[in-house]
Motif scaffolding. Structure first.
Motif: not given
Length: 253
Positions: A137-141, A156-160, A180-181, A232-233
């Motif tokens: 993902g990304s910290m942008a999420g 944010a989709f990737v996170q959820q 989340e880089p 998890n994250t």
């Protein structure tokens, strides 16, 4: 037994670094990307260390993804790890000036491509009661920034999606992780600015950044945690990056 990892977006950046790290750690590899010549070069390099199979594939093409994964040679068709790394950002314009084609490409790659790869391989993992899907993902999420609009939304989709996958596979033995880089230097910005090297290089001038090997080390560590441990994250930034203060606009008087 030797484990197998499938890595999408393996022709550069985090994916390429992951391929090298996982190969040296003894994994067999399926490397996936759009650029055949780069896949062949990486296969030639890493075949001296481990067994490597490559797939020329655009993850945005649903049938190609399913056909490619379903037709894997027997030695590679029961992957222990899927690294959903393929993704991109395009443009940094504000939303009212953004190119709609760029938005669609980001959604097709970062969301749909990840969905297709996951859906193709997850049933086998659940059936085998083991496996690990690691989404990049990304910290942008998590944190907005000007010009991040659709890219941030796609991450944010990737996170959820990752969180919901965890709920769906509860009790199956399958692990789900979202990495989340933050500020990192790969071909990411060169792609974002459509080949404008000077604009891409300006972003990194006089600023320490994460490197592909940094993220690959974290992904490998995550993949090698014990079966009873699920990360998890994991959000990671360079030390010199942090969250921005809230913006306040003041009227000109």
């Amino acid at each position: 037994m030797t484990k197998t990892a499938i890595i999408t977006g393996a022709t550069s950046g985090f994916g390429q670094a992951c391929a090298r790290k996982f190969a040296h750690d003894g994994y067999k590899l399926v490397i996936v990307g759009r650029r055949k010549e780069r896949l062949e070069a990486l296969q030639s390099e890493l075949s001296q260390i481990t067994d490597v199979h490559y797939l020329v594939m655009d993850v945005r093409e649903r049938q190609t993804v399913f056909d490619g994964f379903y037709e894997l040679p027997e030695a590679f068709n029961k992957p222990d790890v899927l690294i959903n790394n393929a993704g991109l950002a395009l443009g940094l314009e504000p939303a009212h000036q953004a190119n709609l084609d760029d938005w669609e490409t980001m959604l097709d790659t970062n969301c749909k491509g990840l969905m297709y790869c996951t859906r193709a391989l997850l049933p086998g993992m659940v059936e085998r009661k083991c496996g690990h899907i690691i989404n990049v993902g990304s910290m942008a999420g998590n944190w907005p920034y000007p010009g991040g609009n659709c890219y941030g939304a796609s991450k944010a989709f990737v996170q959820q999606f990752s969180r919901n996958l965890r709920s769906d596979v509860h009790g199956s033995g399958v692990k789900i992780t979202n990495i989340e880089p933050g500020f990192a230097k790969t071909e990411f910005s060169l792609v974002r600015f459509k080949g404008d090297e000077s604009r891409a290089d300006t972003l990194y001038q006089d600023a320490e950044h994460l490197k592909p090997d940094d993220i690959a080390d974290i992904i490998l560590w995550t993949a090698n945690t014990p079966a009873h441990v699920n990360v998890n994250t994991l959000e990671v930034m360079p030390t010199n990056q942090s969250w921005s203060p809230l913006a306040i606009h003041k009227n000109d008087n």
